[in-house]
Motif scaffolding. Structure first.
Motif, PDB file in Angstrom:
ATOM      1  N   ALA A  30       0.848  -1.200   0.000  1.00  0.00           N
ATOM      2  CA  ALA A  30       0.000   0.000   0.000  1.00  0.00           C
ATOM      3  C   ALA A  30       0.882   1.247   0.000  1.00  0.00           C
ATOM      4  O   ALA A  30       0.610   2.217  -0.733  1.00  0.00           O
ATOM      5  CB  ALA A  30      -0.930  -0.006   1.210  1.00  0.00           C
ATOM      6  N   LEU A  31       1.940   1.224   0.782  1.00  0.00           N
ATOM      7  CA  LEU A  31       2.880   2.352   0.796  1.00  0.00           C
ATOM      8  C   LEU A  31       3.612   2.473  -0.536  1.00  0.00           C
ATOM      9  O   LEU A  31       3.879   3.588  -1.000  1.00  0.00           O
ATOM     10  CB  LEU A  31       3.869   2.208   1.943  1.00  0.00           C
ATOM     11  CG  LEU A  31       3.278   2.345   3.341  1.00  0.00           C
ATOM     12  CD1 LEU A  31       4.322   2.006   4.405  1.00  0.00           C
ATOM     13  CD2 LEU A  31       2.725   3.738   3.571  1.00  0.00           C
ATOM     14  N   ALA A  32       3.915   1.339  -1.172  1.00  0.00           N
ATOM     15  CA  ALA A  32       4.568   1.382  -2.486  1.00  0.00           C
ATOM     16  C   ALA A  32       3.679   2.055  -3.523  1.00  0.00           C
ATOM     17  O   ALA A  32       4.159   2.817  -4.365  1.00  0.00           O
ATOM     18  CB  ALA A  32       4.935  -0.028  -2.935  1.00  0.00           C
ATOM     19  N   VAL A  33       2.378   1.797  -3.450  1.00  0.00           N
ATOM     20  CA  VAL A  33       1.442   2.451  -4.375  1.00  0.00           C
ATOM     21  C   VAL A  33       1.439   3.957  -4.147  1.00  0.00           C
ATOM     22  O   VAL A  33       1.473   4.744  -5.103  1.00  0.00           O
ATOM     23  CB  VAL A  33       0.023   1.852  -4.229  1.00  0.00           C
ATOM     24  CG1 VAL A  33      -1.008   2.677  -4.977  1.00  0.00           C
ATOM     25  CG2 VAL A  33       0.008   0.411  -4.715  1.00  0.00           C
ATOM     26  N   ILE A  34       1.441   4.376  -2.898  1.00  0.00           N
ATOM     27  CA  ILE A  34       1.484   5.811  -2.586  1.00  0.00           C
ATOM     28  C   ILE A  34       2.773   6.434  -3.102  1.00  0.00           C
ATOM     29  O   ILE A  34       2.764   7.517  -3.692  1.00  0.00           O
ATOM     30  CB  ILE A  34       1.315   6.033  -1.070  1.00  0.00           C
ATOM     31  CG1 ILE A  34      -0.081   5.608  -0.635  1.00  0.00           C
ATOM     32  CG2 ILE A  34       1.584   7.485  -0.689  1.00  0.00           C
ATOM     33  CD1 ILE A  34      -0.261   5.527   0.871  1.00  0.00           C
ATOM     34  N   VAL A  35       3.891   5.744  -2.906  1.00  0.00           N
ATOM     35  CA  VAL A  35       5.179   6.238  -3.414  1.00  0.00           C
ATOM     36  C   VAL A  35       5.138   6.325  -4.940  1.00  0.00           C
ATOM     37  O   VAL A  35       5.600   7.313  -5.529  1.00  0.00           O
ATOM     38  CB  VAL A  35       6.339   5.336  -2.944  1.00  0.00           C
ATOM     39  CG1 VAL A  35       7.621   5.639  -3.702  1.00  0.00           C
ATOM     40  CG2 VAL A  35       6.560   5.491  -1.447  1.00  0.00           C
ATOM     41  N   GLY A  36       4.563   5.328  -5.591  1.00  0.00           N
ATOM     42  CA  GLY A  36       4.466   5.340  -7.045  1.00  0.00           C
ATOM     43  C   GLY A  36       3.643   6.508  -7.561  1.00  0.00           C
ATOM     44  O   GLY A  36       4.014   7.157  -8.550  1.00  0.00           O
ATOM     45  N   ILE A  37       2.549   6.793  -6.891  1.00  0.00           N
ATOM     46  CA  ILE A  37       1.722   7.938  -7.291  1.00  0.00           C
ATOM     47  C   ILE A  37       2.500   9.229  -7.108  1.00  0.00           C
ATOM     48  O   ILE A  37       2.469  10.116  -7.974  1.00  0.00           O
ATOM     49  CB  ILE A  37       0.408   7.952  -6.488  1.00  0.00           C
ATOM     50  CG1 ILE A  37      -0.468   6.770  -6.909  1.00  0.00           C
ATOM     51  CG2 ILE A  37      -0.340   9.270  -6.675  1.00  0.00           C
ATOM     52  CD1 ILE A  37      -1.662   6.527  -6.004  1.00  0.00           C
ATOM     53  N   THR A  38       3.228   9.339  -6.014  1.00  0.00           N
ATOM     54  CA  THR A  38       4.035  10.533  -5.758  1.00  0.00           C
ATOM     55  C   THR A  38       5.111  10.695  -6.831  1.00  0.00           C
ATOM     56  O   THR A  38       5.319  11.797  -7.354  1.00  0.00           O
ATOM     57  CB  THR A  38       4.681  10.464  -4.364  1.00  0.00           C
ATOM     58  OG1 THR A  38       3.655  10.321  -3.390  1.00  0.00           O
ATOM     59  CG2 THR A  38       5.498  11.702  -4.068  1.00  0.00           C
ATOM     60  N   VAL A  39       5.789   9.618  -7.163  1.00  0.00           N
ATOM     61  CA  VAL A  39       6.832   9.667  -8.192  1.00  0.00           C
ATOM     62  C   VAL A  39       6.224  10.028  -9.545  1.00  0.00           C
ATOM     63  O   VAL A  39       6.775  10.841 -10.298  1.00  0.00           O
ATOM     64  CB  VAL A  39       7.594   8.324  -8.256  1.00  0.00           C
ATOM     65  CG1 VAL A  39       8.493   8.250  -9.478  1.00  0.00           C
ATOM     66  CG2 VAL A  39       8.402   8.112  -6.988  1.00  0.00           C
ATOM     67  N   ALA A  40       5.068   9.446  -9.861  1.00  0.00           N
ATOM     68  CA  ALA A  40       4.419   9.706 -11.151  1.00  0.00           C
ATOM     69  C   ALA A  40       4.002  11.156 -11.299  1.00  0.00           C
ATOM     70  O   ALA A  40       4.061  11.716 -12.394  1.00  0.00           O
ATOM     71  CB  ALA A  40       3.208   8.791 -11.323  1.00  0.00           C
ATOM     72  N   THR A  41       3.600  11.769 -10.205  1.00  0.00           N
ATOM     73  CA  THR A  41       3.153  13.166 -10.283  1.00  0.00           C
ATOM     74  C   THR A  41       4.275  14.162 -10.014  1.00  0.00           C
ATOM     75  O   THR A  41       4.038  15.366 -10.050  1.00  0.00           O
ATOM     76  CB  THR A  41       2.005  13.416  -9.281  1.00  0.00           C
ATOM     77  OG1 THR A  41       2.458  13.116  -7.966  1.00  0.00           O
ATOM     78  CG2 THR A  41       0.788  12.579  -9.628  1.00  0.00           C
ATOM     79  N   SER A  42       5.471  13.648  -9.779  1.00  0.00           N
ATOM     80  CA  SER A  42       6.599  14.542  -9.470  1.00  0.00           C
ATOM     81  C   SER A  42       7.659  14.554 -10.552  1.00  0.00           C
ATOM     82  O   SER A  42       8.803  14.915 -10.294  1.00  0.00           O
ATOM     83  CB  SER A  42       7.234  14.125  -8.137  1.00  0.00           C
ATOM     84  OG  SER A  42       6.316  14.247  -7.090  1.00  0.00           O
ATOM     85  N   GLY A  43       7.317  14.125 -11.741  1.00  0.00           N
ATOM     86  CA  GLY A  43       8.247  14.271 -12.845  1.00  0.00           C
ATOM     87  C   GLY A  43       8.788  12.991 -13.450  1.00  0.00           C
ATOM     88  O   GLY A  43       9.552  13.033 -14.397  1.00  0.00           O
ATOM     89  N   ALA A  44       8.432  11.844 -12.911  1.00  0.00           N
ATOM     90  CA  ALA A  44       8.885  10.576 -13.483  1.00  0.00           C
ATOM     91  C   ALA A  44       7.677   9.654 -13.672  1.00  0.00           C
ATOM     92  O   ALA A  44       7.531   8.657 -12.977  1.00  0.00           O
ATOM     93  CB  ALA A  44       9.924   9.931 -12.581  1.00  0.00           C
ATOM     94  N   PRO A  45       6.793  10.005 -14.620  1.00  0.00           N
ATOM     95  CA  PRO A  45       5.535   9.270 -14.742  1.00  0.00           C
ATOM     96  C   PRO A  45       5.693   7.784 -15.042  1.00  0.00           C
ATOM     97  O   PRO A  45       4.963   6.967 -14.483  1.00  0.00           O
ATOM     98  CB  PRO A  45       4.800   9.992 -15.868  1.00  0.00           C
ATOM     99  CG  PRO A  45       5.829  10.766 -16.600  1.00  0.00           C
ATOM    100  CD  PRO A  45       6.916  11.057 -15.625  1.00  0.00           C
TER     101      PRO A  45
END
Length: 125
Positions: free
Chosen positions: A81-96
């Motif tokens: 669940a935390l990995a999904v949150i990290v992935g969303i953060t990374v995707a919206t922070s410049g590395a989609p």
């Protein structure tokens, strides 16, 4: 629900994949810090050590699934669940693309972990 060998192996393999990626990232951070590839050597090495500690945690979960230990189920659900949150953060922070990949692996690992039987305190195994 029938528990097959693949019920245990799939989340184990997916967590092993996450572990491998974290180890590579930790090594890259330490190398960048020690070879002068960054302005703040201490910070880079500290981040590398932190990521390596996370890799150990992920590796222990993978080992738990590999050894058919249902006690790995709950921490794996939280981890993914935390990995999904990290992935969303990374995707919206410049590395989609990287973020989407992290989300996909996190969701797949979460779903695979849900198939593992729950840990029961009165189990004799």
């Amino acid at each position: 629900m029938t528990v097959t060998d693949s019920t245990w192996r799939l989340p184990g393999v997916l967590l092993a994949l996450q572990t491998l990626v974290l180890v590579v990232l930790a090594a890259a951070l330490v190398v960048a810090g020690t070879t002068g590839g960054t302005d703040d050597t201490g910070r880079s090495v500290t981040e590398g050590a932190t990521v390596l500690a996370l890799a150990v945690c992920s590796g222990l979960l993978a080992l738990g699934f590999w050894r058919h230990r249902s006690v790995a189920r709950t921490p794996s659900l939280l981890w993914n669940a935390l990995a999904v949150i990290v992935g969303i953060t990374v995707a919206t922070s410049g590395a989609p693309w990287i973020g989407v990949l992290v989300v996909v692996v996190g969701v797949a690992s979460f779903v695979a972990s849900l198939r593992v039987p729950r840990y029961e305190l009165d189990d004799d195994e």
